[in-house]
Design a protein around this motif. Structure first.
Motif, short mmCIF file in Angstrom:
data_model
loop_
_atom_site.label_atom_id
_atom_site.label_comp_id
_atom_site.label_asym_id
_atom_site.label_seq_id
_atom_site.Cartn_x
_atom_site.Cartn_y
_atom_site.Cartn_z
N TYR A 431 -1.59 3.85 -7.04
CA TYR A 431 -0.64 3.06 -7.81
C TYR A 431 -0.81 1.56 -7.58
O TYR A 431 -0.34 0.74 -8.35
CB TYR A 431 0.81 3.47 -7.45
CG TYR A 431 1.24 4.79 -8.06
CD1 TYR A 431 0.46 5.44 -9.01
CD2 TYR A 431 2.45 5.38 -7.71
CE1 TYR A 431 0.86 6.65 -9.57
CE2 TYR A 431 2.86 6.58 -8.27
CZ TYR A 431 2.06 7.21 -9.20
OH TYR A 431 2.46 8.40 -9.75
N GLU A 432 -1.49 1.17 -6.52
CA GLU A 432 -1.68 -0.26 -6.23
C GLU A 432 -2.72 -0.88 -7.17
O GLU A 432 -2.47 -1.90 -7.80
CB GLU A 432 -2.14 -0.46 -4.78
CG GLU A 432 -1.09 -0.13 -3.74
CD GLU A 432 0.11 -1.06 -3.82
OE1 GLU A 432 -0.10 -2.28 -3.97
OE2 GLU A 432 1.25 -0.56 -3.75
N CYS A 433 -3.91 -0.25 -7.22
CA CYS A 433 -5.00 -0.89 -7.97
C CYS A 433 -5.39 -0.13 -9.23
O CYS A 433 -6.25 -0.58 -9.98
CB CYS A 433 -6.23 -1.06 -7.07
SG CYS A 433 -7.07 0.49 -6.73
N GLY A 434 -4.79 1.03 -9.45
CA GLY A 434 -5.09 1.77 -10.67
C GLY A 434 -6.34 2.63 -10.59
O GLY A 434 -6.78 3.22 -11.57
N TRP A 435 -6.90 2.75 -9.40
CA TRP A 435 -8.08 3.60 -9.23
C TRP A 435 -7.76 5.06 -9.59
O TRP A 435 -6.70 5.58 -9.25
CB TRP A 435 -8.57 3.51 -7.78
CG TRP A 435 -9.64 4.51 -7.44
CD1 TRP A 435 -10.98 4.39 -7.64
CD2 TRP A 435 -9.44 5.81 -6.85
NE1 TRP A 435 -11.63 5.51 -7.22
CE2 TRP A 435 -10.71 6.41 -6.73
CE3 TRP A 435 -8.32 6.52 -6.42
CZ2 TRP A 435 -10.91 7.68 -6.19
CZ3 TRP A 435 -8.50 7.80 -5.88
CH2 TRP A 435 -9.80 8.37 -5.77
N VAL A 436 -8.69 5.73 -10.33
CA VAL A 436 -8.56 7.14 -10.63
C VAL A 436 -9.86 7.82 -10.24
O VAL A 436 -10.94 7.25 -10.44
CB VAL A 436 -8.33 7.39 -12.15
CG1 VAL A 436 -8.12 8.87 -12.41
CG2 VAL A 436 -7.14 6.61 -12.65
N ILE A 469 -7.80 7.63 1.80
CA ILE A 469 -7.19 6.38 1.35
C ILE A 469 -7.90 5.92 0.08
O ILE A 469 -8.95 6.45 -0.26
CB ILE A 469 -7.31 5.26 2.42
CG1 ILE A 469 -8.79 5.07 2.78
CG2 ILE A 469 -6.48 5.59 3.65
CD1 ILE A 469 -9.04 3.85 3.63
N CYS A 470 -7.33 4.93 -0.61
CA CYS A 470 -7.95 4.48 -1.85
C CYS A 470 -9.31 3.85 -1.57
O CYS A 470 -9.42 2.95 -0.76
CB CYS A 470 -7.06 3.46 -2.56
SG CYS A 470 -7.88 2.74 -4.00
N PRO A 471 -10.36 4.35 -2.24
CA PRO A 471 -11.71 3.83 -2.00
C PRO A 471 -11.86 2.36 -2.42
O PRO A 471 -12.76 1.68 -1.92
CB PRO A 471 -12.61 4.71 -2.85
CG PRO A 471 -11.77 5.81 -3.36
CD PRO A 471 -10.34 5.40 -3.27
N THR A 472 -11.03 1.87 -3.31
CA THR A 472 -11.20 0.48 -3.76
C THR A 472 -10.34 -0.50 -2.97
O THR A 472 -10.84 -1.51 -2.49
CB THR A 472 -10.86 0.31 -5.26
OG1 THR A 472 -10.33 1.52 -5.75
CG2 THR A 472 -12.07 -0.07 -6.06
N CYS A 473 -9.05 -0.23 -2.83
CA CYS A 473 -8.19 -1.23 -2.19
C CYS A 473 -7.68 -0.78 -0.82
O CYS A 473 -6.89 -1.47 -0.19
CB CYS A 473 -7.01 -1.59 -3.11
SG CYS A 473 -5.75 -0.30 -3.15
ZN ZN Z 1 -6.24 1.31 -4.80
#
Ligand code: ZN
Ligand code: ADP
Ligand code: ZN
Length: 721
Positions: A431-436, A469-473
């Motif tokens: 939900y932070e960076c929109g990564w799917v 965890i989110c791979p991007t952020c």
């Molecule tokens: Zn993220």
């Protein structure tokens, strides 16, 4: 000397020429050499060598080996394949090789033994028999006109050859020709509609006649088949029964075996072993089997003496093959029936729009079964749950649905929760960076599988373990969105800890015995709630089922595909039809945000005719099939630039060919643009005249080989556009 044109398993429209000392007939299986390798081929034609002037005869290679006559492709199958190749614009060689069993394709002479189902009859009334099993057998012989080898085997529960030999030597029994079909199970007395259907269709035996058997689920369509099959078997003919899914064969097979214990049933589908499939093919071809029961590929089975073809669930998309040879088994079956001059039955609770349109055109005959066969069984009541008023929880289910579920459990009846997953499945997102979570090979999201905490692609085999965890952020909190069967299962188990749940989806029904196990578990009351997708909708008969809940339905209404709402209507009608088949009334709850949508309104009123008329009008207005004919040219390439070039070149070529009466649409990227690292595009061609479309395709087909940049496939009458 003769020059023989041989068709090989290569994508060419014509065959290769070889020399032969013998004159060979079409369909003969031969071994030849091609590019230094020996291969199996089939004779297309054969002429005197002095009539051949395409090429110096002396340079032709000889035929290496000729298989025995039994292994050749019989005329009816050859004609069907040749029609198929023309109609679907697929190379004849590839078509033939797709139609025949693997063992016939391989460069090895397959061995076979045609299983003969022999019959025996009591000749003496003497009864000095030892052994209790033998005593049972004797009693059985006394009760029946004759017994088949297979029945004797079943009674003795062992290979019966020795005992049969002994009894024949003792002149206790003798072998007899298969008598009329001795049915042990009493056939049910048909209701008026069933009777009329059986009478009219059997009065059309020996003629081409397409009967569209439209009967709501449980109206006794299968019973109609059984009566007709009985007549066919009595006249010593064969029947071909085609079903869309392998899952549906055990139920039908069971009913056939019970009713016709003496019949020889051949199963043809992609799951049976090569050797068995080959044997089934040979038995059908030699006339040793009476009933051929199979999935779409069984339409190509050689039949010595067929009197009737049945296509069950004729509306089902699985009857169409969507890769390689893209054929529709129902349509080919109709062609075959015409060719053989025999009747064919297309049966469904929700006939396809195409078939209904053919009925309206006067080509097909309609037979209606409008009541449930078991008198007390009534149609389920369909209620819509307005999600505007009752929102769903995180598992995708609303409170009113849960309340009914609880009540059903308290009554100790079976409930089915159906989740429409077409284009919808749980994914992980940040939900932070929109990564799917996206597949690296396809333009689709990875689906979250809770059990193993994995992300899987449903289009290719790609899978990874879900990231913590989110791979991007690097956000610590990832969310799952969307509702899948697994999440629902987990939730329902928490809600109803005492209930026994069973999830039915592709993952859980992989094994061959999976469906049998499910039936047994249901019969033994070991299941209270079934949770599943489309798979549960198809033709299965669950006696104790009284509640069906449909979740996640709306997305089908807004699909790019003009057939999506028809599919959804059919699936829901089929699912609803599972409820309350026996003496108990059923209730169907459908959750939706759009209760006023016509699809739901027609559903609620069980108004199939209303829905069909509404849809036909819509299609006519928008000039969509069946009011015109479609063909898709599908392109794909590993290289995106190449694909784009090929799409461009294709359109340029396509426009040059004269196309009166034919509409060309510019190529577009496919909805799933990338699958398994291949980029995909498609070009739609349509016409209101089938002949004009095929003429055009014949010309276009020649140009397609020149497009080097992409793999190209032709899809005639595509189901998904
Ligand atoms: Zn993220
Ligand atoms: P369908 O194939 O249309 O779903 P079936 O042939 O399976 O319907 O019939 C549904 C149920 O009704 C079965 O249990 C079947 O035995 C029963 N049935 C069918 N026809 C009759 C009949 N004429 N009289 C009594 N029961 C029947
Ligand atoms: Zn993928």
């Amino acid at each position: 000397m003769f020059v023989v044109n041989v068709v090989l398993d290569i994508p060419l429209r014509q065959g290769y020429s070889y020399l032969s000392e013998q004159q060979l007939v079409r369909g003969t299986r031969v071994q030849v050499e091609l590019r230094g390798r020996t291969q199996i081929g089939f004779v297309l034609n054969c002429i005197q060598s002095n009539e051949f002037n395409d090429y110096p005869v002396a340079k032709l290679k000889p035929i290496l080996n000729i298989s025995e006559k039994n292994l050749s492709i019989p005329t009816d199958v050859w004609e069907l394949c040749s029609f198929t190749a023309n109609y679907y614009h697929h190379p004849l060689g590839n078509t033939l090789f797709c139609a025949i069993p693997t063992l016939l394709r391989q460069d090895k002479e397959p061995s076979y033994n045609i299983s003969k189902n022999k019959f025996y009859q009591l000749t003496s009334s003497e009864s000095k028999i030892r052994g209790s099993k033998q005593q049972v057998l004797l009693t059985e012989f006394q009760r029946q006109e004759s017994l088949s080898y297979k029945q004797i085997q079943a009674i003795l529960a062992t290979k019966p050859d020795k005992i049969i030999d002994q009894w024949i030597t003792k002149q206790l029994i003798q072998e007899v020709a298969a008598s009329s079909v001795n049915t042990t199970v009493q056939a049910l007395e048909l209701n008026t509609e069933q009777q009329q259907t059986v009478a009219t269709i059997s009065s059309n035996f020996g003629k081409f006649h397409v009967g569209l058997l439209y009967g709501i689920t449980g109206s006794g369509k299968t019973e109609v088949f059984l009566h007709l099959i009985q007549k066919i078997l009595q006249s010593k003919q064969q029947v071909l029964v085609i079903v869309p899914e392998i899952n549906l064969t055990p139920q039908l097979q069971g009913r056939f075996e019970k009713r016709f214990p003496a019949a020889n049933i051949s199963l043809i589908n992609s799951e049976i072993a090569d050797k068995q499939r080959f044997t089934a093919w040979m038995n059908a071809k030699s006339g040793q089997s009476n009933i051929i029961l199979g999935t779409r590929l069984s339409v190509f089975t050689p039949l010595k003496n067929v009197g009737l073809i049945i296509v069950d669930e004729e509306h089902d998309d699985s009857l169409k093959q969507n890769d390689g040879l893209r054929y529709h088994a129902r349509d080919l079956a109709v062609w075959r029936a015409k060719q053989l001059n025999i009747p064919i039955i297309l049966a469904s609770a929700t006939p396809s729009l195409e078939s209904l349109y053919n009925y309206k055109l006067g080509k097909y005959h309609l037979y209606k079964l409008s009541e449930r066969a078991i008198k007390t069984a009534v149609l389920p009541q369909i209620e819509l749950i307005n999600l505007q008023h009752y929102p769903v929880n995180y598992a995708g289910i609303s409170q009113p649905a849960l309340d009914k579920l609880r009540a059903c459990l308290e009554r100790k009846e079976l409930a089915l929760v159906f989740i429409n997953r077409r284009g919808y499945a749980p994914v992980i997102t940040c939900y932070e960076c929109g990564w799917v979570s996206q597949c690296r090979n396809c333009s689709s999201n990875l689906v979250y599988h809770h059990e193993k905490h994995q992300l899987k692609c449903h289009h290719c085999a790609y899978q990874i373990s879900a990231p913590p965890i989110c791979p991007t952020c690097r956000n610590q909190y990832l969310h799952t969105i969307g509702h899948g069967t697994q999440k629902l299962e987990e939730f329902l188990q928490q809600q109803f800890p005492q209930a026994k749940l069973k999830r039915v989806d592709r993952d859980s029904t992989n094994s061959k015995s999976a469906w049998q196990d499910i039936y047994q578990q249901i019969a033994a009351q070991e299941i209270d709630i079934l949770i599943g997708t489309q798979m549960l909708a198809k033709g299965h008969d669950f006696p104790r089922l009284t509640l069906v809940i449909g979740l996640n339905l709306d997305n089908a209404l807004f699909s790019y595909d003009f057939r999506a709402s028809e599919d959804m209507f059919n699936i829901l009608t089929q699912v609803a039809g599972r409820a309350g088949r026996a003496e108990k009334a059923g209730l169907v709850l459908l959750q939706t945000n759009y209760i006023a949508h016509p699809v739901y309104q027609f559903l609620q009123q069980h108004d199939f005719n209303g829905f069909i008329n509404h849809t036909l009008r819509e299609r006519q207005l928008n000039k969509l099939p069946p009011f015109c004919f479609y063909t898709l040219i599908k392109l794909s390439s590993l290289n995106e630039t190449h694909l784009k070039q090929a799409m461009h070149d294709l359109f340029a070529e396509a426009k040059i060919i004269p196309h009166n009466e034919v509409t060309l649409f510019a190529p577009v990227p496919a909805v799933m643009y990338k699958i398994h690292n291949r980029f995909r595009g498609q070009m739609l061609i349509s016409s209101h005249q089938r002949a004009a479309l095929h003429n055009y395709l014949n010309k276009l087909e020649n140009k397609l080989t020149e497009l080097k940049n992409a793999a190209i496939a032709i899809d005639v009458d595509p189901l998904e556009v």
